[in-house]
Design an enzyme around this catalytic site. Sequence first.
Site, PDB file in Angstrom:
ATOM      1  N   SER A 106       0.846  -1.077   0.130  1.00 43.30           N
ATOM      2  CA  SER A 106       0.106   0.073  -0.018  1.00 43.30           C
ATOM      3  C   SER A 106       0.714   1.174  -0.110  1.00 43.30           C
ATOM      4  O   SER A 106       1.836   1.291   0.482  1.00 43.30           O
ATOM      5  CB  SER A 106      -0.946  -0.063   1.299  1.00 43.30           C
ATOM      6  OG  SER A 106      -1.473   1.343   1.415  1.00 43.30           O
ATOM      7  N   TYR A 129      -2.525   5.625  -4.505  1.00 39.86           N
ATOM      8  CA  TYR A 129      -3.828   6.484  -4.352  1.00 39.86           C
ATOM      9  C   TYR A 129      -3.521   7.691  -5.198  1.00 39.86           C
ATOM     10  O   TYR A 129      -2.532   8.209  -5.609  1.00 39.86           O
ATOM     11  CB  TYR A 129      -4.072   6.709  -2.783  1.00 39.86           C
ATOM     12  CG  TYR A 129      -4.722   5.849  -1.994  1.00 39.86           C
ATOM     13  CD1 TYR A 129      -5.944   5.126  -2.525  1.00 39.86           C
ATOM     14  CD2 TYR A 129      -3.947   5.122  -0.776  1.00 39.86           C
ATOM     15  CE1 TYR A 129      -6.636   4.341  -1.783  1.00 39.86           C
ATOM     16  CE2 TYR A 129      -4.679   4.427  -0.176  1.00 39.86           C
ATOM     17  CZ  TYR A 129      -5.811   3.680  -0.571  1.00 39.86           C
ATOM     18  OH  TYR A 129      -6.478   2.846   0.451  1.00 39.86           O
ATOM     19  N   THR A 155      -5.664   2.649  -7.076  1.00 35.66           N
ATOM     20  CA  THR A 155      -6.964   2.462  -6.449  1.00 35.66           C
ATOM     21  C   THR A 155      -7.847   3.832  -6.483  1.00 35.66           C
ATOM     22  O   THR A 155      -7.235   5.064  -6.288  1.00 35.66           O
ATOM     23  CB  THR A 155      -6.687   2.520  -4.865  1.00 35.66           C
ATOM     24  OG1 THR A 155      -5.707   1.098  -4.814  1.00 35.66           O
ATOM     25  CG2 THR A 155      -8.052   2.098  -4.261  1.00 35.66           C
ATOM     26  N   LYS A 251      -7.897  -0.338  -9.335  1.00 38.08           N
ATOM     27  CA  LYS A 251      -8.550  -1.155  -8.394  1.00 38.08           C
ATOM     28  C   LYS A 251      -9.746  -0.233  -7.877  1.00 38.08           C
ATOM     29  O   LYS A 251      -9.539   0.790  -7.316  1.00 38.08           O
ATOM     30  CB  LYS A 251      -7.611  -1.283  -7.226  1.00 38.08           C
ATOM     31  CG  LYS A 251      -8.150  -2.029  -6.001  1.00 38.08           C
ATOM     32  CD  LYS A 251      -7.289  -2.301  -4.957  1.00 38.08           C
ATOM     33  CE  LYS A 251      -7.629  -3.112  -3.728  1.00 38.08           C
ATOM     34  NZ  LYS A 251      -8.212  -1.991  -2.792  1.00 38.08           N
ATOM     35  N   HIS A 275     -13.690  -2.399  -1.848  1.00 35.82           N
ATOM     36  CA  HIS A 275     -12.743  -1.914  -0.945  1.00 35.82           C
ATOM     37  C   HIS A 275     -13.016  -2.750   0.500  1.00 35.82           C
ATOM     38  O   HIS A 275     -12.828  -2.201   1.771  1.00 35.82           O
ATOM     39  CB  HIS A 275     -12.671  -0.267  -0.386  1.00 35.82           C
ATOM     40  CG  HIS A 275     -11.196   0.157  -0.499  1.00 35.82           C
ATOM     41  ND1 HIS A 275     -10.663   0.838  -1.113  1.00 35.82           N
ATOM     42  CD2 HIS A 275     -10.634   0.310   0.843  1.00 35.82           C
ATOM     43  CE1 HIS A 275      -9.488   1.272  -0.554  1.00 35.82           C
ATOM     44  NE2 HIS A 275      -9.541   1.084   0.683  1.00 35.82           N
TER      45      HIS A 275
HETATM   46  N1  FMN Z   1      -6.862  -1.167  -0.403  1.00 36.94           N
HETATM   47  C1  FMN Z   1      -6.031   0.010  -1.239  1.00 36.94           C
HETATM   48  O1  FMN Z   1      -6.164   0.135  -2.293  1.00 36.94           O
HETATM   49  N2  FMN Z   1      -5.023   0.796  -0.348  1.00 36.94           N
HETATM   50  C2  FMN Z   1      -4.951   0.406   0.973  1.00 36.94           C
HETATM   51  O2  FMN Z   1      -4.122   1.247   1.581  1.00 36.94           O
HETATM   52  C3  FMN Z   1      -5.840  -0.263   1.695  1.00 36.94           C
HETATM   53  N3  FMN Z   1      -5.752  -0.465   2.838  1.00 36.94           N
HETATM   54  C4  FMN Z   1      -6.679  -1.066   3.558  1.00 36.94           C
HETATM   55  C5  FMN Z   1      -6.611  -1.240   5.010  1.00 36.94           C
HETATM   56  C6  FMN Z   1      -7.687  -2.205   5.762  1.00 36.94           C
HETATM   57  C7  FMN Z   1      -7.240  -2.709   7.052  1.00 36.94           C
HETATM   58  C8  FMN Z   1      -8.188  -3.063   4.932  1.00 36.94           C
HETATM   59  C9  FMN Z   1      -9.104  -4.178   5.643  1.00 36.94           C
HETATM   60  C10 FMN Z   1      -8.382  -3.026   3.447  1.00 36.94           C
HETATM   61  C11 FMN Z   1      -7.660  -2.069   2.839  1.00 36.94           C
HETATM   62  N4  FMN Z   1      -7.799  -1.743   1.469  1.00 36.94           N
HETATM   63  C12 FMN Z   1      -6.853  -1.055   0.826  1.00 36.94           C
HETATM   64  C13 FMN Z   1      -8.703  -2.694   0.669  1.00 36.94           C
HETATM   65  C14 FMN Z   1      -8.039  -3.943   0.434  1.00 36.94           C
HETATM   66  O3  FMN Z   1      -7.104  -3.751  -0.555  1.00 36.94           O
HETATM   67  C15 FMN Z   1      -9.120  -4.934  -0.260  1.00 36.94           C
HETATM   68  O4  FMN Z   1      -9.872  -4.260  -1.263  1.00 36.94           O
HETATM   69  C16 FMN Z   1     -10.171  -5.367   0.979  1.00 36.94           C
HETATM   70  O5  FMN Z   1      -9.619  -5.535   2.008  1.00 36.94           O
HETATM   71  C17 FMN Z   1     -10.908  -6.413   0.363  1.00 36.94           C
HETATM   72  O6  FMN Z   1     -11.768  -6.892   1.230  1.00 36.94           O
HETATM   73  P1  FMN Z   1     -11.722  -8.116   2.325  1.00 36.94           P
HETATM   74  O7  FMN Z   1     -10.683  -7.589   3.444  1.00 36.94           O
HETATM   75  O8  FMN Z   1     -13.057  -8.460   2.945  1.00 36.94           O
HETATM   76  O9  FMN Z   1     -11.325  -9.400   1.701  1.00 36.94           O
END
Ligand code: FMN
Length: 376
Positions: A106, A129, A155, A251, A275
Amino acid sequence: MILASSKDFRRAAQRRLPRFLFDYIDGGAYDERTMHTNVSDLTEIALKQRVLRDVSKIDLSTTLFGRKLSMPVALGPVGISGMCARRGETQAALAACNAGVPFTLSTVSICSLEEVAKGCPAPIWFQLYVIRDRGFMRDMLARAKAVGVQALVFTVDMPVPGARYRDAHSGMSGRYAPLQRVLQAMGKPGWAWDVGLHGRPHSLGNLASVLGAKSGLGDYMGWLGANFDPAIRWEDLDWLRQAWDGPLIIKGILDPDDAKSAAKLGADGIVVSNHGGRQLDGVLSSARALPAIADAVKGKLTILADSGVRSGLDVVRLMALGAEGVMLGRAWAFALAANGGAGVSQMLDIFAKEMRVAMALTSVCNVSEIDRSILA
Ligand code: FMN
């Protein structure tokens, strides 16, 4: 504690992590309906059991963006997941690499691009981002290039941060957040990065140049809120396509027309994603959004999907709906919290075994054979 499934890793993480960090990972937006339907819609997808068709040789391997993978899975970007274990992202990236799948770092990671790339023998993926300061974005792209990042995950579903009530309560967000006040009162505003977990304070590896000496949680959340760019449009992404000549994956796609726009832009892939239910509650689960998107763009770019994936069986389900690869989010973050890099390795091993079982009982021996014909 026996770690046999995603549920076990989550429970173990809940025991080990401070409450605010567990809630940050576990929680979603508003009433968390979409977060839950991501999981329940996947669970309700029925598969067709077929028998007596020689499933003695099951091959999970696939090729994504020119790279051979041991299975069609990637660790997706999870911001500040590095707090779940010492040098957490670096440990997780190495585990992914050893398992033969990509790790996505990330933008808002604890370990820097340089640290993670150095600790990982295979090229990593990097998630960027939309930041107001295009100079910052260009700088990140140059750093990604310099460390040999294979694919850029851009993203687009965070023009503004989602409303996450658990974070407001725990102190992760909000101006008068209780956690921040307690830490201020203790004279340890930066202590939130560590909270007694690993004996030394964390910082945000990729944001050092913009955050400077300020490294408290409040600074981080404040920077996010102030710097995400809600004004960006599809037309503005041409420069990104020009600036990044490697695989570009958009994404946060939930709509077929947006998927078509990504193809028109010249993106190499998309991630069908909400997300993990952390942005807009009430939008479709990925499982429900995916089939129409696959109908619209299959063959034009590579379709990945995430949100709600908790097992290798879920990976097979999303592939049956049209995904060519699946990203994990909470599943690996909790595994990291439960048992460090070894936890991530264990989890990936469990996912591979579960995929094999699902493929054997739907009578498919190669991942390229997984399609809608295995749906009941
Ligand atoms: N998605 C991003 O594109 N960038 C991020 O920095 C980012 N941070 C996240 C932080 C947390 C704690 C979580 C749970 C998700 C984050 N996401 C981020 C989304 C994840 O990449 C992903 O789309 C999502 O966790 C998928 O859902 P799931 O955890 O239910 O499988």
